[in-house]
Design a protein around this motif. Structure first.
Motif, PDB file in Angstrom:
ATOM      1  N   ALA A 176       0.864  -1.177   0.000  1.00  0.00           N
ATOM      2  CA  ALA A 176       0.000   0.000   0.000  1.00  0.00           C
ATOM      3  C   ALA A 176       0.900   1.226   0.000  1.00  0.00           C
ATOM      4  N   VAL A 177       0.614   2.179  -0.879  1.00  0.00           N
ATOM      5  CA  VAL A 177       1.522   3.311  -1.065  1.00  0.00           C
ATOM      6  C   VAL A 177       0.767   4.625  -0.989  1.00  0.00           C
ATOM      7  N   SER A 178       1.508   5.666  -0.716  1.00  0.00           N
ATOM      8  CA  SER A 178       0.981   7.031  -0.768  1.00  0.00           C
ATOM      9  C   SER A 178       1.906   7.862  -1.636  1.00  0.00           C
ATOM     10  N   GLN A 179       1.424   9.032  -2.024  1.00  0.00           N
ATOM     11  CA  GLN A 179       2.230   9.931  -2.863  1.00  0.00           C
ATOM     12  C   GLN A 179       3.429  10.431  -2.072  1.00  0.00           C
ATOM     13  N   ARG A 180       4.607  10.277  -2.634  1.00  0.00           N
ATOM     14  CA  ARG A 180       5.807  10.753  -1.966  1.00  0.00           C
ATOM     15  C   ARG A 180       5.832  12.282  -1.986  1.00  0.00           C
TER      16      ARG A 180
ATOM     17  N   LEU B 271       0.483   9.503  -8.609  1.00  0.00           N
ATOM     18  CA  LEU B 271       0.229   8.069  -8.611  1.00  0.00           C
ATOM     19  C   LEU B 271      -1.147   7.759  -9.186  1.00  0.00           C
ATOM     20  N   GLU B 272      -1.200   6.745 -10.022  1.00  0.00           N
ATOM     21  CA  GLU B 272      -2.477   6.298 -10.567  1.00  0.00           C
ATOM     22  C   GLU B 272      -3.131   5.264  -9.655  1.00  0.00           C
ATOM     23  N   TYR B 273      -2.306   4.481  -8.962  1.00  0.00           N
ATOM     24  CA  TYR B 273      -2.806   3.426  -8.080  1.00  0.00           C
ATOM     25  C   TYR B 273      -2.210   3.591  -6.686  1.00  0.00           C
ATOM     26  N   ASN B 274      -2.876   3.018  -5.693  1.00  0.00           N
ATOM     27  CA  ASN B 274      -2.320   3.056  -4.341  1.00  0.00           C
ATOM     28  C   ASN B 274      -2.134   1.669  -3.725  1.00  0.00           C
ATOM     29  N   TYR B 275      -2.467   0.630  -4.476  1.00  0.00           N
ATOM     30  CA  TYR B 275      -2.203  -0.741  -4.048  1.00  0.00           C
ATOM     31  C   TYR B 275      -1.484  -1.471  -5.182  1.00  0.00           C
ATOM     32  N   TYR B 276      -0.332  -2.065  -4.856  1.00  0.00           N
ATOM     33  CA  TYR B 276       0.445  -2.789  -5.843  1.00  0.00           C
ATOM     34  C   TYR B 276       0.703  -4.212  -5.342  1.00  0.00           C
TER      35      TYR B 276
ATOM     36  N   SER C 113      -6.684   0.761  -7.246  1.00  0.00           N
ATOM     37  CA  SER C 113      -6.935   1.837  -6.282  1.00  0.00           C
ATOM     38  C   SER C 113      -7.951   1.351  -5.266  1.00  0.00           C
ATOM     39  N   TRP C 114      -7.594   1.427  -4.006  1.00  0.00           N
ATOM     40  CA  TRP C 114      -8.450   0.933  -2.943  1.00  0.00           C
ATOM     41  C   TRP C 114      -9.764   1.715  -2.884  1.00  0.00           C
ATOM     42  N   GLY C 115     -10.875   0.975  -2.778  1.00  0.00           N
ATOM     43  CA  GLY C 115     -12.180   1.586  -2.590  1.00  0.00           C
ATOM     44  C   GLY C 115     -12.783   2.220  -3.818  1.00  0.00           C
ATOM     45  N   LYS C 116     -12.139   2.061  -4.972  1.00  0.00           N
ATOM     46  CA  LYS C 116     -12.665   2.683  -6.191  1.00  0.00           C
ATOM     47  C   LYS C 116     -14.003   2.039  -6.569  1.00  0.00           C
ATOM     48  N   CYS C 117     -14.946   2.865  -6.966  1.00  0.00           N
ATOM     49  CA  CYS C 117     -16.254   2.382  -7.397  1.00  0.00           C
ATOM     50  C   CYS C 117     -16.120   1.759  -8.786  1.00  0.00           C
ATOM     51  N   CYS C 118     -16.772   0.627  -9.054  1.00  0.00           N
ATOM     52  CA  CYS C 118     -17.704  -0.041  -8.142  1.00  0.00           C
ATOM     53  C   CYS C 118     -17.634  -1.556  -8.311  1.00  0.00           C
ATOM     54  N   PHE C 119     -18.076  -2.093  -9.480  1.00  0.00           N
ATOM     55  CA  PHE C 119     -18.349  -3.515  -9.555  1.00  0.00           C
ATOM     56  C   PHE C 119     -17.465  -4.279 -10.540  1.00  0.00           C
ATOM     57  N   GLU C 120     -16.366  -3.668 -10.984  1.00  0.00           N
ATOM     58  CA  GLU C 120     -15.395  -4.421 -11.764  1.00  0.00           C
ATOM     59  C   GLU C 120     -14.715  -5.429 -10.842  1.00  0.00           C
TER      60      GLU C 120
ATOM     61  N   ASN D 205     -13.160  -4.608  -2.495  1.00  0.00           N
ATOM     62  CA  ASN D 205     -12.665  -3.439  -1.762  1.00  0.00           C
ATOM     63  C   ASN D 205     -13.733  -2.356  -1.648  1.00  0.00           C
ATOM     64  N   TYR D 206     -14.506  -2.176  -2.708  1.00  0.00           N
ATOM     65  CA  TYR D 206     -15.591  -1.196  -2.656  1.00  0.00           C
ATOM     66  C   TYR D 206     -16.633  -1.616  -1.621  1.00  0.00           C
ATOM     67  N   LEU D 207     -16.971  -2.904  -1.588  1.00  0.00           N
ATOM     68  CA  LEU D 207     -17.936  -3.388  -0.600  1.00  0.00           C
ATOM     69  C   LEU D 207     -17.391  -3.254   0.817  1.00  0.00           C
TER      70      LEU D 207
END
Length: 374
Positions: free
Chosen positions: A89-93, A104-109, A123-130, A136-138
């Motif tokens: 899990a990452v954050s923007q440096r 950053l485009e993603y926050n989980y690698y 990306s954690w929590g991104k909507c929705c049903f893919e 993670n969304y649920l």
């Protein structure tokens, strides 16, 4: 007129609470099998098809950050064995004065632990049903209704409190008044059983959302509960926590030595760094094991000294009661049996909450119609 308004408001509030509980319950059932469902949907995130020996976790972080300079790893879930991925899990440096980091485009690698090759990202929590977003969304829907900030988290906590009161009300009705709930098609014995089944999860829900505000203060009346490392640091507001002098490698090595001294036999399976408070956390064992959970060690980012530790099998009665809540709520406390129990309780709560929702909504709308015709 006032009585009519109060009655209508009461039933519509009941309907709203029941609807929110439906969301929490059905998503909670899914979360009981979070890893199983997510891996079934996204096997490429979890499987590397590479049986080469794994590198030390801190080396994986260093190689990854060299590949993605704009990312700062704040958490790693270590691979359980060769052929399985490590999750970062990452954050923007933070950008230096003479450097502009790429957004950053993603926050989980997900990376191969043998060479830190990136095999997936999301990306954690991104909507929705893919498939890559669904579980993670649920989770976020269950955790905070996807409402930003603390408001969603607190709203779910309020629903948990009302759920507990409803369980206690059902018990009082059945045990003292000797009545069931006819409009829910429940006899008195059935009411007792249903209330007792839902009661532990309603309590654990409060522990998840209102730990410091409600759960720990009430529990401490009977037996003291030690504050978490975050609660201890949070009470030191505006304090300077120093500069980060330790790398992940330094912290990992210190934690490994201390763990051996304490006879913690499990290897480190989780590690993180808190930028806000400048400390590292290391868990001995894989994430979400059966039982009470892992031993944790927390080290200062300044000099590596131990700032806190957590051993879920030790402590006061209040500590043990609190430590039980997370594995109970997630369904991990007794392994597969408790997972299935949480899944079933979620479905039962969903069904009953839907009955309450439609009944309360009908009563509330009937009151409004009566007011309009009067």
């Amino acid at each position: 007129m006032v009585k009519l308004i109060l009655t209508r408001t009461y039933w519509l509030a009941c309907a709203t609470t029941a609807f929110l509980l439906v969301i929490a319950a059905v998503t909670g059932s899914v979360q009981a099998y979070y890893y199983e469902i997510d891996e079934w949907l996204n096997p490429n995130f979890y499987q590397t098809n590479n049986e080469a020996p794994m590198m030390p976790p801190a080396d994986v972080i260093a190689l990854f950050e060299a590949q993605v300079p704009s990312a700062e790893v704040w958490y790693q879930q270590v691979a359980e064995e060769p052929g399985r991925s490590s999750m970062l899990a990452v954050s923007q440096r933070a950008s230096s004065s003479d450097q502009v980091e790429r957004k950053l485009e993603y926050n989980y690698y997900y990376v191969d632990p043998s060479n830190a090759e990136i095999i997936g990202a999301r990306s954690w929590g991104k909507c929705c049903f893919e498939p890559e977003n669904l579980v993670n969304y649920l989770y976020e829907l269950h955790h905070s209704l996807t409402i930003p900030g603390a408001r969603g988290f607190q709203l779910v906590g309020v629903v948990a409190c009302l759920w507990l009161l409803a369980c206690l009300s059902l018990l009082v009705r059945a045990l003292i008044v000797k009545k069931g709930v006819p409009w829910l098609s429940l006899s008195a014995p059935a009411t007792i059983i249903v209330a007792l089944i839902m009661l532990p999860l309603s309590i654990s829900s409060i522990a998840m959302n209102f730990s410091a505000e409600i759960f720990k203060p009430i529990t401490s009346v009977f037996s003291p509960v030690k504050p978490s490392v975050y609660e201890e640091y949070g009470s030191k507001a505006e304090q300077d926590f120093g500069d980060r002098n330790l790398s992940y490698t330094d912290a990992f090595n210190v934690a490994t030595v201390v763990g051996a001294q304490r006879d913690w036999s499990q290897p480190i399976g989780e590690l993180f760094y808190s930028r806000a408070y400048n400390f590292y956390g290391m868990a001995f064992g894989n994430r979400d094991p059966s039982g009470m959970g892992n031993n944790w060690l927390y080290l200062s980012g300044v000099d590596g000294r131990i700032v806190a530790s957590k051993t879920p099998a030790q402590g006061t009665a209040g500590d043990l009661f609190y430590f039980t809540q997370l594995p109970l709520h997630s369904g991990r406390i007794l392994g597969a049996a408790s997972q299935f129990w949480v899944f079933l309780v979620g479905l039962l709560t969903t069904a009953l909450s839907l009955r309450v929702f439609f009944y309360a909504l009908a009563r509330g709308l009937k009151g409004r119609a009566y007011q309009q015709n009067s």
